[in-house]
Design an enzyme around this catalytic site. Structure first.
Site, mmCIF file in Angstrom:
data_model
loop_
_atom_site.group_PDB
_atom_site.id
_atom_site.type_symbol
_atom_site.label_atom_id
_atom_site.label_comp_id
_atom_site.label_asym_id
_atom_site.label_seq_id
_atom_site.Cartn_x
_atom_site.Cartn_y
_atom_site.Cartn_z
ATOM 1 N N ASP A 165 0.829 -1.216 0.000
ATOM 2 C CA ASP A 165 0.000 0.000 0.000
ATOM 3 C C ASP A 165 0.862 1.265 0.000
ATOM 4 O O ASP A 165 0.449 2.295 0.507
ATOM 5 C CB ASP A 165 -0.968 -0.013 1.193
ATOM 6 C CG ASP A 165 -0.292 0.352 2.502
ATOM 7 O OD1 ASP A 165 0.908 0.061 2.652
ATOM 8 O OD2 ASP A 165 -0.967 0.938 3.368
ATOM 9 N N GLU A 166 2.027 1.170 -0.603
ATOM 10 C CA GLU A 166 3.002 2.245 -0.449
ATOM 11 C C GLU A 166 3.902 2.373 -1.680
ATOM 12 O O GLU A 166 4.354 1.368 -2.210
ATOM 13 C CB GLU A 166 3.873 1.837 0.743
ATOM 14 C CG GLU A 166 4.517 2.918 1.498
ATOM 15 C CD GLU A 166 5.411 2.304 2.588
ATOM 16 O OE1 GLU A 166 6.508 2.832 2.768
ATOM 17 O OE2 GLU A 166 5.022 1.310 3.218
HETATM 18 P P1 DGT Z 1 -2.254 3.529 8.162
HETATM 19 O O1 DGT Z 1 -1.313 3.571 7.004
HETATM 20 O O2 DGT Z 1 -1.637 3.874 9.461
HETATM 21 O O3 DGT Z 1 -3.521 4.294 7.923
HETATM 22 O O4 DGT Z 1 -2.760 2.015 8.343
HETATM 23 P P2 DGT Z 1 -2.395 0.722 7.515
HETATM 24 O O5 DGT Z 1 -3.317 -0.363 7.981
HETATM 25 O O6 DGT Z 1 -2.415 0.989 6.043
HETATM 26 O O7 DGT Z 1 -0.944 0.395 8.043
HETATM 27 P P3 DGT Z 1 0.423 0.165 7.267
HETATM 28 O O8 DGT Z 1 0.565 1.149 6.156
HETATM 29 O O9 DGT Z 1 1.480 0.118 8.305
HETATM 30 O O10 DGT Z 1 0.274 -1.314 6.689
HETATM 31 C C1 DGT Z 1 -0.358 -1.616 5.450
HETATM 32 C C2 DGT Z 1 -1.082 -2.954 5.528
HETATM 33 O O11 DGT Z 1 -0.154 -3.979 5.918
HETATM 34 C C3 DGT Z 1 -2.160 -3.009 6.617
HETATM 35 O O12 DGT Z 1 -3.420 -2.583 6.150
HETATM 36 C C4 DGT Z 1 -2.175 -4.440 7.010
HETATM 37 C C5 DGT Z 1 -0.756 -4.904 6.809
HETATM 38 N N1 DGT Z 1 -0.080 -4.962 8.126
HETATM 39 C C6 DGT Z 1 0.497 -3.938 8.804
HETATM 40 N N2 DGT Z 1 0.984 -4.346 9.980
HETATM 41 C C7 DGT Z 1 0.697 -5.688 10.053
HETATM 42 C C8 DGT Z 1 0.936 -6.705 11.036
HETATM 43 O O13 DGT Z 1 1.503 -6.467 12.113
HETATM 44 N N3 DGT Z 1 0.506 -7.970 10.723
HETATM 45 C C9 DGT Z 1 -0.116 -8.269 9.516
HETATM 46 N N4 DGT Z 1 -0.495 -9.509 9.267
HETATM 47 N N5 DGT Z 1 -0.364 -7.329 8.592
HETATM 48 C C10 DGT Z 1 0.027 -6.069 8.848
HETATM 49 CA CA CA Z 2 -0.948 2.413 5.034
#
Ligand code: DGT
Ligand code: CA
Length: 363
Positions: free
Chosen positions: A110-111
């Protein structure tokens, strides 16, 4: 020459993808879970939407903790991860971003970084407009929101994309870098973990401005030359890493338009074999293995259909690819009423071949 670099990061990615296919979720706390095979609630949270985050749910915590924290919300939703669907969304998102970049670097699902220096003529105002356009295009075409950071290098843009989340757009022009960074907490610097942060905290250093008081020799002594120098430069916004052309390599696929629309097994199989060969060539060329195999159709009425399966072990074997694709084709054709216009084969869940131990798989 001053560069202009975007860092684009999608907001609460997996959870937002779930909201896209089921908009009713938008008002509820949504947790995307990786259930372990022990059953029940064992497993961890992959991510959660911002409503769930208000209750302290975040990536990596056990599902049982998340349930506890959301106890008072009887509308909370816990969904299993659907990697295949998120990959499709990634692919679409990357395509839009790539079309708007001079140089496009895929980072993760996503980046991405985009070097847009040329197309905006080194002009930050134009860059901001372009970023807004990209956000709009992504919103219209795939219904997702993202956050964009704009500056003259990858480091500051990465920090900036995280600065106003979700749906953020943060521009840090070169003459504003010092002011922008100094006010931030040390932990925004990529690579500075909890431990390092605590160490500085013990020394009463909380912000980047505080950290600037330490000279490079002391940092090198404390963290080693490589890390020390990185830190010294990073807090001053210095980063010369170029944006490097790199595509999404989480999956490979090949698609063909059939000579005639058909639902005849033998005819489709012939095409399927050819596609398997082509996908396999790419796999071998890139030194990869795959763990999931899929086939997909675009039907005569232009609707899509797809089928996929996960293998027990990763492989790069052509016969295995052909055998599984054939079975998927058979399954897909079982209740196929409409003819097929285009046929595709896809492999995903890729891994790198390490060392020479897998060399026999080539033959
Ligand atoms: P954000 O960017 O803070 O609004 O939230 P996200 O959910 O997009 O977080 P990000 O950019 O760190 O991670 C992108 C995707 O990667 C997230 O939607 C799910 C996956 N992901 C992140 N951290 C973990 C983890 O600890 N375990 C697993 N299985 N997947 C993860
Ligand atoms: Ca993200």
């Amino acid at each position: 020459m001053e560069r202009i670099v975007f860092h684009i990061d999608f907001d609460y990615f997996y959870a937002q993808c779930e909201e896209v296919r089921n908009p009713e979720l938008k008002t509820k706390p949504v947790c995307v879970c990786v259930f372990s095979d022990r059953g029940g609630d064992s497993g961890a949270i992959a991510t959660a939407n911002y409503t769930a985050r208000k209750y302290g749910v975040k990536s990596g915590i056990p599902i049982s903790f998340a349930k506890k924290r959301l106890e008072q919300r009887d509308d909370a939703v816990f969904l299993p991860v659907d990697f295949e669907y998120y990959s499709e969304m990634t692919e679409k998102a990357m395509k839009i971003m790539k079309g708007n970049a001079d140089i496009f670097e895929y980072v993760g699902r996503d980046e991405a970084y985009l070097d847009v220096t040329k197309r905006v003529g080194e002009d930050f105002t134009k860059a901001k407009h372009l970023a807004q356009q990209i956000k709009n295009e992504i919103k219209t075409k795939i219904k997702l929101s993202c956050s964009i950071g704009i500056s003259s290098n990858k480091l500051i843009s990465k920090i900036a994309s995280d600065y106003q989340k979700p749906d953020g757009l943060t521009v840090v022009e070169p003459n504003k870098v010092k002011e922008f960074l100094e006010a931030l907490e040390i932990r925004v610097i990529p690579g500075i973990g909890k431990k390092t942060e605590e160490k500085f905290s013990e020394m009463n250093m909380e912000t980047i401005k505080d950290l600037k008081k330490i000279d490079v020799f002391t940092l090198n002594k404390e963290f080693g030359r490589k890390n020390g120098t990185y830190m010294y430069n990073a807090i001053r916004g210095v980063d010369n890493e170029p944006v490097k052309e790199k595509e999404d390599s989480t999956q490979y696929s090949k698609m063909t338009t059939l000579k005639k629309d058909s639902k005849n097994y033998e005819f489709l199989l012939e095409n399927l074999k050819e596609l398997c060969k082509q996908v396999h060539d790419v796999i071998i060329k890139n030194n990869k293995m795959f763990k999931s195999i899929g086939i997909y159709f675009i039907q005569s009425d232009l609707t899509n259909k797809s089928k996929s399966r996960m293998l027990r072990n990763s492989t790069n074997n052509l016969e295995e690819l052909e055998r599984n694709s054939r079975q998927l084709l058979l399954e897909a054709l079982e209740n196929q009423t409409i003819t097929i216009r285009r046929l595709g084969v896809k492999v995903a869940d890729l891994s790198e071949i390490k060392g020479q131990s897998n060399i026999t798989n080539y033959f």
